[in-house]
Scaffold this motif. Structure first.
Motif, short mmCIF file in Angstrom:
data_model
loop_
_atom_site.label_atom_id
_atom_site.label_comp_id
_atom_site.label_asym_id
_atom_site.label_seq_id
_atom_site.Cartn_x
_atom_site.Cartn_y
_atom_site.Cartn_z
N ARG A 145 -32.32 -9.50 51.95
CA ARG A 145 -33.20 -9.52 50.77
C ARG A 145 -32.70 -10.49 49.71
NH1 ARG A 145 -33.04 -3.95 51.74
NH2 ARG A 145 -31.49 -3.67 50.08
N GLY A 188 -32.84 -14.16 51.05
CA GLY A 188 -34.23 -14.58 51.18
C GLY A 188 -34.89 -14.84 49.84
N LEU A 189 -34.72 -13.91 48.89
CA LEU A 189 -35.30 -14.12 47.57
C LEU A 189 -34.66 -15.29 46.85
CD1 LEU A 189 -35.68 -10.41 46.36
CD2 LEU A 189 -37.48 -11.97 47.14
N SER A 190 -33.34 -15.45 46.98
CA SER A 190 -32.67 -16.58 46.36
C SER A 190 -33.14 -17.90 46.97
CB SER A 190 -31.15 -16.45 46.51
OG SER A 190 -30.67 -15.28 45.88
N LEU A 195 -36.08 -18.47 48.35
CA LEU A 195 -37.45 -18.72 47.88
C LEU A 195 -37.44 -19.23 46.44
CD1 LEU A 195 -40.49 -18.55 48.34
CD2 LEU A 195 -40.39 -16.14 47.63
N ALA A 196 -36.64 -18.59 45.59
CA ALA A 196 -36.54 -19.04 44.20
C ALA A 196 -35.96 -20.45 44.12
CB ALA A 196 -35.68 -18.07 43.39
N GLY A 229 -27.49 -13.80 42.87
CA GLY A 229 -27.34 -13.35 44.25
C GLY A 229 -25.95 -12.80 44.53
#
Length: 351
Positions: free
Chosen positions: A41, A44-46, A48-49, A107
């Protein structure tokens, strides 16, 4: 002769305490589901950002890419070689660097919080840690204090080498518009020229001294208290060798994984360059996108592989180093209780 009371401290455990590496991999193995899910998570979020931030940076730098393309066309028309100037792109990259540092810090703080909770939940966690958590202290694994510690540690470590490097460049660098203040070959010039290396060495020492600060913040301390605890735990005869012995292999592992992943991701460059050039018609934007693609993949894969191990290891080391401060009092209480029981007269005890 009546038996003499034994004042020796009773052992707190029947088995020897497991090693740092054994405990770290035990936590990673037993909590692999939670840690793997959190890592996916966070990374992945890092990622995308980071992709959104990179797209925004390319949009801000698009006038520079357009100017480079037009100059290339003109120089090609007059049959002269063209060497594009990267100064404006470097300024844009430096201006947006804090955004990438914020992403990396967020992160890392999130994974440090998850790994610290996993260490506390282990059966091998020190009794003092469990007792502190049950006594009403702040719960371990909070994100905001860890992120604040990353910010505070960066403000402590990096201003000195950056300032020294800037001053040394102004005094000894090549500047066509101004004469050099110091004569080349003189001892003041040599001292100023080597001062950035000294400043970096001091910054590395400070960074090692504050290595345990995120784990201390994840354990429930405030940012300043976490920095002070890391400093006090590291600068000891026991703490300094252990922090160094743990930091060096983890740094080598991180650098090795990053280098290996970037090498494997190099075939992405022509594909990304071709895709961006076909989509935008700008060779220079495609070229820099192709240069960045393997680096971004290397950062994400390296974070996914090494951050859980690093955060867990430093959380375990933080608990190991702070335990001796509380164990002697507990052991002395146990010894006093044993001696009191041995010396008390036999017979019924009052209710």
């Amino acid at each position: 002769m009546p038996p003499q009371p034994d004042h020796s401290v009773p052992p707190t455990s029947g088995s020897p305490q497991p090693g740092l590496v054994a405990v770290t991999f035990a936590v990673l193995r037993r909590r692999r589901g939670a840690l793997a899910g959190a890592t996916v998570r966070v990374v992945g979020l890092s990622g995308l950002a980071g992709l959104l931030v990179t797209t925004a940076i390319f949009a801000l730098a698009w006038p520079d890419f357009t100017r480079m393309r037009n100059q290339r066309v003109w120089y090609h028309h007059v049959e002269d070689p063209y060497l594009h100037d990267q100064t404006d792109l470097v300024l844009v990259a430096l201006g947006t660097l804090p955004l990438y540092l914020l992403l990396l810090g967020t992160g890392g703080a999130a994974l440090q919080a998850v790994c610290s909770r996993a260490v506390v939940a282990e059966p091998t966690a020190p009794a003092t840690t469990v007792r502190e958590i049950r006594s009403g202290d702040p719960a371990p694994g909070r994100l905001r204090p860890v992120l604040a510690v990353y910010t505070l540690r960066g403000l402590i470590v990096w201003p000195l080498p950056l300032l020294v490097a800037f001053v040394a460049d102004r005094l000894t660098g090549y500047h066509l518009d101004t004469p050099e203040p110091l004569e080349r070959g003189s001892w003041p010039h040599t001292l100023v020229e080597t001062s950035p290396a000294v400043a970096v060495f001091v910054a590395v020492l400070l960074r090692l001294a504050l290595t345990l600060a995120p784990a201390a913040a994840a354990a429930g301390l405030g940012p300043r208290a976490a920095v002070r605890r890391s400093w006090s735990l590291t600068w000891t005869r026991v703490g300094a060798p252990r922090v160094l012995a743990l930091a060096l292999p983890l740094t080598a592992l991180t650098a090795g994984v990053f280098r290996l992943v970037v090498q494997f991701a190099l075939p992405l460059r022509p594909h990304v360059r071709s895709f961006v050039e076909q989509a935008t018609g700008n060779f220079f934007a495609a070229y820099y996108a192709g240069v960045l693609a393997p680096v971004i993949v290397g950062v994400l894969v390296t974070a996914a592989v090494t951050l859980p191990v690093t955060c867990t290891a430093f959380a375990v080391l933080h608990d190991r180093l702070r335990v001796p401060r509380t164990i002697p009092r507990s052991a002395q209480d146990a010894a006093d209780s044993t001696a009191l029981h041995a010396c008390s007269p036999p017979g019924p005890r009052p209710e």
